[in-house]
Design a protein around this motif. Structure first.
Motif, PDB file in Angstrom:
ATOM      1  N   GLU A  69      -6.228  17.628  -4.571  1.00  0.00           N
ATOM      2  CA  GLU A  69      -5.355  17.811  -5.714  1.00  0.00           C
ATOM      3  C   GLU A  69      -4.345  16.470  -6.131  1.00  0.00           C
ATOM      4  O   GLU A  69      -4.376  15.410  -6.257  1.00  0.00           O
ATOM      5  N   GLU A  70      -3.578  16.954  -5.590  1.00  0.00           N
ATOM      6  CA  GLU A  70      -2.222  15.997  -5.457  1.00  0.00           C
ATOM      7  C   GLU A  70      -1.700  15.422  -4.210  1.00  0.00           C
ATOM      8  O   GLU A  70      -0.237  14.440  -4.182  1.00  0.00           O
ATOM      9  N   ARG A  71      -2.350  15.898  -3.138  1.00  0.00           N
ATOM     10  CA  ARG A  71      -2.504  15.510  -1.370  1.00  0.00           C
ATOM     11  C   ARG A  71      -3.271  14.331  -1.829  1.00  0.00           C
ATOM     12  O   ARG A  71      -4.615  13.848  -1.522  1.00  0.00           O
ATOM     13  N   LEU A  72      -2.096  12.911  -0.552  1.00  0.00           N
ATOM     14  CA  LEU A  72      -3.697  11.779  -0.889  1.00  0.00           C
ATOM     15  C   LEU A  72      -3.136  11.537   0.947  1.00  0.00           C
ATOM     16  O   LEU A  72      -2.041  12.541   1.411  1.00  0.00           O
ATOM     17  N   GLU A  73      -4.274  10.950   1.926  1.00  0.00           N
ATOM     18  CA  GLU A  73      -3.747  11.268   2.953  1.00  0.00           C
ATOM     19  C   GLU A  73      -5.425   9.637   3.968  1.00  0.00           C
ATOM     20  O   GLU A  73      -6.238  10.177   2.769  1.00  0.00           O
ATOM     21  N   TYR A  74      -5.500   9.215   4.530  1.00  0.00           N
ATOM     22  CA  TYR A  74      -5.907   8.080   4.788  1.00  0.00           C
ATOM     23  C   TYR A  74      -6.339   9.209   6.396  1.00  0.00           C
ATOM     24  O   TYR A  74      -5.949  10.251   6.839  1.00  0.00           O
ATOM     25  N   PHE A  75      -7.565   8.832   5.854  1.00  0.00           N
ATOM     26  CA  PHE A  75      -8.871  10.235   7.164  1.00  0.00           C
ATOM     27  C   PHE A  75     -10.232   8.835   8.009  1.00  0.00           C
ATOM     28  O   PHE A  75     -10.595   7.964   6.845  1.00  0.00           O
ATOM     29  N   PRO A  76     -10.371   9.136   8.688  1.00  0.00           N
ATOM     30  CA  PRO A  76      -9.742   9.843   9.649  1.00  0.00           C
ATOM     31  C   PRO A  76      -8.224   9.939  10.326  1.00  0.00           C
ATOM     32  O   PRO A  76      -7.886  10.088  10.776  1.00  0.00           O
ATOM     33  N   ASN A  77      -7.569   8.051  10.261  1.00  0.00           N
ATOM     34  CA  ASN A  77      -7.063   7.762  11.015  1.00  0.00           C
ATOM     35  C   ASN A  77      -6.318   7.003  10.033  1.00  0.00           C
ATOM     36  O   ASN A  77      -6.949   6.375   8.567  1.00  0.00           O
ATOM     37  N   LYS A  78      -4.877   6.516  10.498  1.00  0.00           N
ATOM     38  CA  LYS A  78      -4.388   5.231   9.440  1.00  0.00           C
ATOM     39  C   LYS A  78      -4.247   4.097   9.662  1.00  0.00           C
ATOM     40  O   LYS A  78      -5.229   3.964  10.122  1.00  0.00           O
ATOM     41  N   PRO A  79      -4.060   2.966   8.773  1.00  0.00           N
ATOM     42  CA  PRO A  79      -4.264   2.256   9.362  1.00  0.00           C
ATOM     43  C   PRO A  79      -3.132   1.371  10.667  1.00  0.00           C
ATOM     44  O   PRO A  79      -2.386   2.137  10.700  1.00  0.00           O
ATOM     45  N   VAL A  80      -3.422   0.426  11.629  1.00  0.00           N
ATOM     46  CA  VAL A  80      -3.110  -0.020  12.673  1.00  0.00           C
ATOM     47  C   VAL A  80      -1.301  -0.338  11.445  1.00  0.00           C
ATOM     48  O   VAL A  80      -1.351  -1.550  10.884  1.00  0.00           O
ATOM     49  N   ALA A  81      -0.583   0.156  12.493  1.00  0.00           N
ATOM     50  CA  ALA A  81       1.154  -0.429  12.175  1.00  0.00           C
ATOM     51  C   ALA A  81       1.423  -1.918  12.095  1.00  0.00           C
ATOM     52  O   ALA A  81       1.567  -2.371  13.729  1.00  0.00           O
ATOM     53  N   SER A  82       1.343  -2.758  10.642  1.00  0.00           N
ATOM     54  CA  SER A  82       1.610  -3.731  10.919  1.00  0.00           C
ATOM     55  C   SER A  82       2.620  -4.048  10.169  1.00  0.00           C
ATOM     56  O   SER A  82       2.419  -3.621   8.457  1.00  0.00           O
ATOM     57  N   LYS A  83       3.081  -5.691   9.616  1.00  0.00           N
ATOM     58  CA  LYS A  83       3.644  -5.472   8.286  1.00  0.00           C
ATOM     59  C   LYS A  83       2.241  -5.778   7.502  1.00  0.00           C
ATOM     60  O   LYS A  83       3.030  -5.324   6.038  1.00  0.00           O
ATOM     61  N   THR A  84       1.720  -6.172   8.159  1.00  0.00           N
ATOM     62  CA  THR A  84       0.849  -6.888   6.601  1.00  0.00           C
ATOM     63  C   THR A  84       0.201  -5.262   6.090  1.00  0.00           C
ATOM     64  O   THR A  84       0.204  -5.063   4.728  1.00  0.00           O
ATOM     65  N   ASN A  85       0.059  -4.746   6.663  1.00  0.00           N
ATOM     66  CA  ASN A  85      -0.780  -3.290   5.985  1.00  0.00           C
ATOM     67  C   ASN A  85       0.296  -2.305   5.537  1.00  0.00           C
ATOM     68  O   ASN A  85      -0.104  -1.593   4.857  1.00  0.00           O
ATOM     69  N   ALA A  86       1.736  -2.852   5.837  1.00  0.00           N
ATOM     70  CA  ALA A  86       2.581  -1.589   5.875  1.00  0.00           C
ATOM     71  C   ALA A  86       3.247  -2.381   4.193  1.00  0.00           C
ATOM     72  O   ALA A  86       3.111  -2.149   3.518  1.00  0.00           O
ATOM     73  N   PHE A  87       2.893  -3.478   3.895  1.00  0.00           N
ATOM     74  CA  PHE A  87       3.014  -3.464   2.258  1.00  0.00           C
ATOM     75  C   PHE A  87       1.961  -3.586   1.650  1.00  0.00           C
ATOM     76  O   PHE A  87       1.765  -3.550   1.125  1.00  0.00           O
ATOM     77  N   MET A  88       0.509  -3.683   2.060  1.00  0.00           N
ATOM     78  CA  MET A  88      -0.342  -3.595   1.495  1.00  0.00           C
ATOM     79  C   MET A  88      -0.742  -1.846   1.461  1.00  0.00           C
ATOM     80  O   MET A  88      -1.372  -1.556  -0.256  1.00  0.00           O
ATOM     81  N   HIS A  89      -0.048  -0.949   1.797  1.00  0.00           N
ATOM     82  CA  HIS A  89       0.028   0.252   2.217  1.00  0.00           C
ATOM     83  C   HIS A  89       0.829   0.275   0.341  1.00  0.00           C
ATOM     84  O   HIS A  89       0.516   1.513  -0.766  1.00  0.00           O
ATOM     85  N   LYS A  90       2.127  -0.188   0.390  1.00  0.00           N
ATOM     86  CA  LYS A  90       2.837  -0.124  -0.634  1.00  0.00           C
ATOM     87  C   LYS A  90       2.128  -1.285  -1.658  1.00  0.00           C
ATOM     88  O   LYS A  90       2.049   0.333  -2.852  1.00  0.00           O
ATOM     89  N   GLU A  91       1.524  -1.500  -1.607  1.00  0.00           N
ATOM     90  CA  GLU A  91       0.702  -2.159  -3.096  1.00  0.00           C
ATOM     91  C   GLU A  91      -0.227  -0.883  -3.617  1.00  0.00           C
ATOM     92  O   GLU A  91      -0.903  -1.050  -4.922  1.00  0.00           O
ATOM     93  N   LEU A  92      -0.955  -0.419  -3.225  1.00  0.00           N
ATOM     94  CA  LEU A  92      -2.313   0.737  -2.845  1.00  0.00           C
ATOM     95  C   LEU A  92      -1.373   1.238  -3.536  1.00  0.00           C
ATOM     96  O   LEU A  92      -2.428   2.340  -4.577  1.00  0.00           O
ATOM     97  N   LEU A  93      -0.396   2.253  -3.517  1.00  0.00           N
ATOM     98  CA  LEU A  93       0.606   3.034  -4.331  1.00  0.00           C
ATOM     99  C   LEU A  93       0.758   2.471  -5.179  1.00  0.00           C
ATOM    100  O   LEU A  93       0.595   3.507  -6.319  1.00  0.00           O
ATOM    101  N   LYS A  94       1.059   1.103  -5.916  1.00  0.00           N
ATOM    102  CA  LYS A  94       1.364   0.675  -7.129  1.00  0.00           C
ATOM    103  C   LYS A  94      -0.333   0.787  -7.690  1.00  0.00           C
ATOM    104  O   LYS A  94      -0.268   1.060  -8.959  1.00  0.00           O
ATOM    105  N   ALA A  95      -1.054   0.278  -6.859  1.00  0.00           N
ATOM    106  CA  ALA A  95      -2.367   0.113  -7.881  1.00  0.00           C
ATOM    107  C   ALA A  95      -2.781   2.043  -7.947  1.00  0.00           C
ATOM    108  O   ALA A  95      -3.331   1.371  -9.408  1.00  0.00           O
ATOM    109  N   LEU A  96      -2.830   2.652  -7.812  1.00  0.00           N
ATOM    110  CA  LEU A  96      -3.297   3.797  -7.947  1.00  0.00           C
ATOM    111  C   LEU A  96      -2.699   4.536  -8.954  1.00  0.00           C
ATOM    112  O   LEU A  96      -2.913   5.866  -9.563  1.00  0.00           O
ATOM    113  N   ASN A  97      -1.092   4.079  -8.745  1.00  0.00           N
ATOM    114  CA  ASN A  97      -0.079   4.459  -9.953  1.00  0.00           C
ATOM    115  C   ASN A  97      -0.744   3.480 -11.214  1.00  0.00           C
ATOM    116  O   ASN A  97      -0.096   4.514 -12.407  1.00  0.00           O
ATOM    117  N   GLY A  98      -1.531   2.865 -11.426  1.00  0.00           N
ATOM    118  CA  GLY A  98      -1.433   1.913 -12.424  1.00  0.00           C
ATOM    119  C   GLY A  98      -0.182   1.173 -12.887  1.00  0.00           C
ATOM    120  O   GLY A  98      -0.045   1.312 -14.331  1.00  0.00           O
TER     121      GLY A  98
END
Length: 146
Positions: A117-146
């Motif tokens: 529905e409107e809920r998104l989550e990493y499954f079964p685990n979130k990415p490792v907490a790194s600066k690069t992964n944090a940046f790429m997570h934000k890029e993922l949000l942009k890509a999903l929203n078009g």
């Protein structure tokens, strides 16, 4: 690291309670084993908290998300590759899982992103907490929203 705030000691042939097979091999060959100990007395600055890899509820355009499958988004520090999509047959339009490769070029992670529905989550685990992964997570949000 400031060299004046660092103490380095070298010890030769310590009698350690636990040894590796390589140390054992060198001892049998009567070779010297050197241990180097470095103690830093400088206090590091506090680290900034990293992204928690959470998603706000969002309405995604399923056709747009499907169009991302097989594509790769590259930045200067990392990438996201949308590998594959898996559907829930009871609700194909609103419940699916995407397999991703995400992160730095040197050490990407293979992840699953569950969309229900409107809920998104990493499954079964979130990415490792790194600066690069944090940046790429934000890029993922942009890509999903078009």
């Amino acid at each position: 690291l400031d060299a004046r705030q660092t103490q380095i000691t070298v010890k030769k042939n310590l009698d350690a309670p636990i040894t590796s097979k390589y140390e054992d091999r060198w001892r049998k060959m009567e070779k010297n084993i050197y241990d180097i100990h470095m103690l830093g007395r400088e206090t590091s600055p506090e680290l900034e908290p990293l992204e928690q890899f959470e998603f706000e509820p969002m309405q995604l355009d399923t056709k747009h998300v499907v169009s991302l499958i097989g594509s790769t988004l590259k930045t200067d520090i990392g990438f996201i590759h949308f590998e594959r999509i898996y559907y829930n047959e009871q609700n194909r339009e609103r419940d699916y899982v995407i397999r991703l490769s995400l992160g730095s070029f040197e050490r990407p992670e293979h992840l699953y992103l569950r969309i229900e529905e409107e809920r998104l989550e990493y499954f079964p685990n979130k990415p490792v907490a790194s600066k690069t992964n944090a940046f790429m997570h934000k890029e993922l949000l942009k890509a999903l929203n078009g």
